[in-house]
Write an enzyme that holds these catalytic residues in place. Sequence first.
Site, PDB file in Angstrom:
ATOM      1  N   SER A 130     -42.946 -67.411  42.730  1.00  0.00           N
ATOM      2  CA  SER A 130     -42.073 -66.433  43.355  1.00  0.00           C
ATOM      3  C   SER A 130     -40.604 -66.709  43.027  1.00  0.00           C
ATOM      4  O   SER A 130     -40.233 -66.751  41.850  1.00  0.00           O
ATOM      5  CB  SER A 130     -42.332 -66.402  44.867  1.00  0.00           C
TER       6      SER A 130
ATOM      7  N   ASP B  22     -50.468 -58.172  44.500  1.00  0.00           N
ATOM      8  CA  ASP B  22     -49.281 -58.849  45.018  1.00  0.00           C
ATOM      9  C   ASP B  22     -48.406 -57.808  45.706  1.00  0.00           C
ATOM     10  O   ASP B  22     -47.856 -56.922  45.056  1.00  0.00           O
ATOM     11  CB  ASP B  22     -48.530 -59.517  43.863  1.00  0.00           C
TER      12      ASP B  22
ATOM     13  N   HIS C 208     -49.951 -62.395  46.719  1.00  0.00           N
ATOM     14  CA  HIS C 208     -48.777 -63.154  46.287  1.00  0.00           C
ATOM     15  C   HIS C 208     -48.993 -64.653  46.467  1.00  0.00           C
ATOM     16  O   HIS C 208     -48.648 -65.445  45.580  1.00  0.00           O
ATOM     17  CB  HIS C 208     -47.559 -62.704  47.094  1.00  0.00           C
TER      18      HIS C 208
END
Length: 276
Positions: free
Chosen positions: A97, A227, A256
């Site tokens: 991320s 995601d 995610h």
Amino acid sequence: MNFITANDGTQIFYKDWGPRDAQPIVFHHGWPLTADEWDNQLLYFLSQGYRVIAHDRRGHGRSAQTDTGNEMDTYAADVTTLVSTLGLRNAVHVGHSTGGGEAAHYAARAKSGALAKLVLVGAVPPVMIRKASNPGGLPIEVFDGFRKALAEDRSQFYLDIASGPFYGFNRDGAKVSQGLIQNWWRQGMVGSAKAHYDCIKAFSETDFTDDLKAIQAPTLVMHGTDDQVVPFADSAPLSANLLKNGTLKAYEGYPHGMAATHADVINNDILAFIRS
């Protein structure tokens, strides 16, 4: 506890486990988490004979609660200091991320011999925000909403993220882990509200296009197709196309936080890539 001192004097916490002569793997965590996000991976790769390192980004976790420097240039400079202080060579960097953006920003600037391979997991590059050059991105109102929710009730906001879109626990039939939710909230609440607020701009508005083009190392881009935080179509395929030596691996229906919900799959795939 282990700390390194950044260029501006900020204290950065890190974990460093395993043989000092083994190949190092450096893990970069997502917003607003800590090195603890990677505990599963740290234990797994330690058991495979690697030296594993993970740090708390400035303003996050056990690192100093900075009110300045909460942007990608400084994040990457902190990583450079960490790598230099620990004398890491031929390292694999794994970023999730926001940590994927940090890892890419570092990798584009890494000194010769420091970086062997790069892994981007559900990562924010090339750029999240919608603009003329990125029409598929998310509107700024989404991130303004993040900032508003953080300022008004950070604790509830973090619970909502962890119990909903981050792990896909809001999907029908999802196997919900209260432990993951509580651990996400715990990590987030340890950090600085100011640093977390600033980091929203860093992860959403930084354009990593030039970084990706500059990276020479083999790079594995891993991303779940479900995601809900960093939508697949406007991230992973675009990043893979910009990389000189990039490989895209899509995970059908994964969320995610797939490194936690599907750790066995993700760990095995990263290991295979490192060994390839």
